[in-house]
Design a protein around this motif. Structure first.
Motif, short mmCIF file in Angstrom:
data_model
loop_
_atom_site.label_atom_id
_atom_site.label_comp_id
_atom_site.label_asym_id
_atom_site.label_seq_id
_atom_site.Cartn_x
_atom_site.Cartn_y
_atom_site.Cartn_z
N UNK A 94 40.24 13.99 -10.88
CA UNK A 94 40.33 12.67 -10.40
C UNK A 94 41.58 12.10 -10.10
N UNK A 95 41.77 11.24 -9.08
CA UNK A 95 43.09 10.51 -8.74
C UNK A 95 43.64 10.25 -10.01
N UNK A 96 44.97 10.40 -10.13
CA UNK A 96 45.82 10.05 -11.25
C UNK A 96 45.91 8.55 -11.43
N UNK A 97 45.45 7.66 -10.22
CA UNK A 97 45.61 6.41 -10.36
C UNK A 97 44.55 5.65 -10.86
N UNK A 144 34.44 5.77 -5.84
CA UNK A 144 34.82 6.91 -5.14
C UNK A 144 33.52 7.85 -5.00
N UNK A 145 33.76 8.58 -3.82
CA UNK A 145 32.79 9.87 -3.60
C UNK A 145 32.76 10.61 -4.56
N UNK A 177 43.09 14.99 -3.27
CA UNK A 177 44.24 14.54 -2.77
C UNK A 177 43.97 14.39 -0.95
N UNK A 178 42.68 14.59 -0.54
CA UNK A 178 42.36 14.72 0.79
C UNK A 178 41.98 13.02 1.26
N UNK A 222 41.57 6.10 -1.67
CA UNK A 222 41.40 6.28 -3.05
C UNK A 222 41.17 7.69 -3.48
N UNK A 223 40.78 8.50 -2.56
CA UNK A 223 40.20 9.91 -3.03
C UNK A 223 38.97 10.01 -3.37
#
Length: 389
Positions: A136-139, A158-159, A184-185, A192-193
């Motif tokens: 998952x995004x680190x954010x 998020x998807x 990261x796409x 938000x990724x």
């Protein structure tokens, strides 16, 4: 084997104009510094306390890149980690390609990065314990749960993407790379990724599928061969477990699920299509195998109101593991289900064409193909983007 084969493009059911375009070329480079977005990821993992993401062992998504190839393919891989590669050549080839991609990501993505963790989950259908990996995004430290009544509007969720593994099993550095890449796409999934689950179909916690092929063959047969009713209940149960596990993760939108299958992963993608879940919007397979598809029970026509999933099948013309009879059977099944299905078939392209490590596979049935990989990956991302927006 960096070849540029002629490209044979076949459309099934409906055309996708996004699939036509110039090939993307990659130039070989040396691996880059592993400091890429590492500090942010370690800080994110450190600050997980008191968040909905507690209970998992978070590390930077690029963590495998800091390990020596000899460790990645060793028994236990050190620190209790699973084996992630067949041998040092496999680990080195994937690490180099992953590092190359990191070096060419936009700077805005470099500042975000991904975090990842092993994720053990249960399959209620057969009682098995499965060993996936979540990216998952680190954010997303304070992401809401999808079933939380106080959650923000749908746009904040998020998807979710499920990756179904090859015959090497879920503990594969190649899948870690693809999961990190997808998170990261931002041009595909938004700023938000997305959240990615590397699903486990065979029950492999430590990477035993890399070396115990007799065990793998036995498990594969148990899961994939249809019963006397033409059904595969164990595979269906494990696919269902993957979907349920993904959508239960904090911040995942249960209405926007996508899936990719590599090699063996063609089978779970086919079963997921048969399940006709409205939440599953698009799927793609890469050198996916579909043996036994003709032995499945008759597939009923699409029922109005069920999921109208869009499916992209990417395969090589010279792939001995995907004979025309199996491929035709899978495409017929997708169409019978009412899926909007498309086929990309590459000439002079063999099995495993998406994985640069296949250049070191002694079997003539396997080969990496830079151009076919670039075209197939780009087409899949374009399809996902079109279905999400």
């Amino acid at each position: 084997m960096m070849r540029s084969p002629p490209f044979l493009f076949t459309l099934i059911h409906r055309p996708l104009s996004i699939l036509i375009g110039p090939a993307i070329a990659f130039s070989p480079v040396n691996p880059v510094s592993l400091h890429h977005s590492g500090n942010n990821c370690f800080l994110a993992a450190k600050n997980m306390a008191h968040s909905p993401l507690d209970g998992l062992s978070w590390r930077p998504g690029t963590d495998p890149l800091r390990l020596d190839p000899s460790v990645l393919c060793g028994e236990g891989a050190g620190d209790g980690r699973p084996r992630l590669a067949k041998d040092e050549a496999y680990a080195s080839a994937v690490s180099k390609a992953w590092s190359h991609e990191l070096a060419h990501r936009p700077s805005s993505v470099d500042d975000i990065g991904s975090i990842s963790s092993p994720l053990v989950y249960k399959c209620e259908g057969d009682g098995s314990t499965l060993h996936g990996h979540i990216y998952r995004p680190s954010t997303t430290l304070e992401s809401p749960r999808a079933d939380d009544d106080s959650r923000p509007p749908q746009t904040s969720l998020l998807p979710g993407v499920i990756l179904f593994h090859t015959g090497a099993g879920p503990q594969d550095i190649f899948l870690r790379w693809k999961a990190d890449s997808l998170v990261n796409k931002r041009d595909t999934f938004g700023d938000s990724g997305c959240v990615v689950l590397i699903a486990d179909i065979i029950g492999d916690a430590n990477g035993w599928a890399w070396h115990d092929r007799e065990r793998y063959d036995a498990v594969r047969k148990t899961i994939l061969l249809p019963d006397d009713k033409g059904e595969r209940p164990r595979l269906v149960a494990r696919v269902r477990a993957a979907v349920d596990t993904l959508v239960s993760q904090p911040g995942v939108d249960p209405r926007r699920v996508l899936a990719m299958g590599f090699c063996l992963g063609g089978h779970p993608v086919l079963e997921l299509a048969r399940m006709q879940l409205p939440s599953v919007q698009a799927m793609a397979t890469f050198h996916g195998v579909f043996d036994c598809v003709r032995e499945l029970s008759s597939i009923k026509s699409h029922t109005k109101g069920a999921g109208e999933c869009h499916i992209l099948v990417c395969t090589g013309e010279d792939d001995p593991f995907v004979p025309d009879a199996d491929l035709d059977g899978a495409m017929d099944a997708f169409q019978s289900l009412g899926c909007q299905s498309n086929l990309m078939k590459f000439q002079q392209t063999r099995h495993g064409f998406t994985n640069p490590a296949q250049d070191y596979n002694p079997s003539e049935a396997f080969a990496y193909d830079e151009e076919a990989n670039a075209r197939a990956w780009s087409a899949a991302l374009s399809l996902f983007k079109s279905e999400l927006h």
